[in-house]
Design an enzyme around this catalytic site. Structure first.
Site, PDB file in Angstrom:
ATOM      1  N   HIS A   1      -5.817   1.560  -3.840  1.00 60.40           N
ATOM      2  CA  HIS A   1      -4.851   1.072  -2.848  1.00 60.40           C
ATOM      3  C   HIS A   1      -4.373  -0.311  -3.249  1.00 60.40           C
ATOM      4  O   HIS A   1      -4.934  -0.935  -4.148  1.00 60.40           O
ATOM      5  CB  HIS A   1      -5.490   1.037  -1.454  1.00 60.40           C
ATOM      6  CG  HIS A   1      -6.667   0.112  -1.357  1.00 60.40           C
ATOM      7  ND1 HIS A   1      -6.647  -1.024  -0.588  1.00 60.40           N
ATOM      8  CD2 HIS A   1      -7.891   0.140  -1.936  1.00 60.40           C
ATOM      9  CE1 HIS A   1      -7.817  -1.638  -0.675  1.00 60.40           C
ATOM     10  NE2 HIS A   1      -8.587  -0.953  -1.500  1.00 60.40           N
TER      11      HIS A   1
ATOM     12  N   HIS B   1      -2.500   1.109   7.007  1.00 53.94           N
ATOM     13  CA  HIS B   1      -2.855   1.034   5.586  1.00 53.94           C
ATOM     14  C   HIS B   1      -3.087   2.440   5.051  1.00 53.94           C
ATOM     15  O   HIS B   1      -3.589   3.310   5.763  1.00 53.94           O
ATOM     16  CB  HIS B   1      -4.116   0.184   5.404  1.00 53.94           C
ATOM     17  CG  HIS B   1      -4.428  -0.162   3.988  1.00 53.94           C
ATOM     18  ND1 HIS B   1      -3.617  -0.960   3.217  1.00 53.94           N
ATOM     19  CD2 HIS B   1      -5.458   0.209   3.188  1.00 53.94           C
ATOM     20  CE1 HIS B   1      -4.153  -1.092   2.007  1.00 53.94           C
ATOM     21  NE2 HIS B   1      -5.267  -0.378   1.964  1.00 53.94           N
TER      22      HIS B   1
ATOM     23  N   CYS C   1       0.807  -1.224   0.000  1.00 55.71           N
ATOM     24  CA  CYS C   1       0.000   0.000   0.000  1.00 55.71           C
ATOM     25  C   CYS C   1       0.837   1.269   0.000  1.00 55.71           C
ATOM     26  O   CYS C   1       0.570   2.210  -0.750  1.00 55.71           O
ATOM     27  CB  CYS C   1      -1.000  -0.001   1.154  1.00 55.71           C
ATOM     28  SG  CYS C   1      -0.263   0.050   2.808  1.00 55.71           S
TER      29      CYS C   1
END
Length: 183
Positions: A146, A134, A82
């Protein structure tokens, strides 16, 4: 009766041949202009007019990376995580270098309310953790791009139950940092 059969057969053959040529021409047109493919894709999934997208470079970048597999620590099209995805996007789309993990990227942003997010802003999540774990890039209309650990680079909706549950904050790169990084 034989002539009618032959004429009918030729008409069917001619019709099939012209349809095949039309199909070939339309597929050639769409592959000839990859920008149109990206615009069409985002118009369909986000329900926005292609001409309304203000940052075609952003959408083209995301489109090109969709489906790239997840790899922890990865930062290439062979595998990416990510923060690597956010890093590559900011580098290629905004010519800006950001941090290399979600926590230090968060230290480079001003928090933004969810309702005030703009395309290109970053979105942060605390997934089964007390700290940020994240990061994604906001695209508009509650959608963000993402690198998912289960499905690779993808587009998700902030209103999906999973993302709503773990959403932490949105962020916009601090202007003074952006200017310093660009010079």
């Amino acid at each position: 009766m034989g002539k009618k059969f032959i004429v009918g057969f030729l008409l069917v053959l001619l019709s099939v041949s012209s349809q095949a040529q039309t199909t070939k021409k339309s597929s050639e047109k769409s592959t000839a202009d990859p920008d149109n493919l990206a615009k069409d894709y985002f118009s369909q999934i986000m329900g926005i007019a292609a001409s309304a997208t203000s940052n075609v470079k952003l959408y083209q970048f995301v489109y090109d990376w969709l489906g790239t597999p997840y790899r922890l620590g990865g930062d290439t099209e062979k595998g990416i995580d990510c923060s690597g995805f956010a890093y590559q996007l900011y580098d290629k789309v905004f010519n800006t270098v950001i941090g290399n993990n979600s926590r230090n990227i968060f230290s480079m942003v001003n928090p933004v309310n969810k309702e005030e997010l703009k395309e290109g802003d970053l979105v942060f999540f605390k997934i089964n953790s007390k700290s940020i774990s994240h990061v994604g890039v906001y695209l508009g209309d509650d959608k963000f791009a993402h690198a998912s650990s289960s499905r690779g680079v993808m587009i998700s909706n902030l209103n999906e139950a999973y993302w709503k549950r773990y959403y932490y904050k949105g962020g916009r790169l601090i202007e003074s940092l952006r200017e310093k990084l660009e010079n």
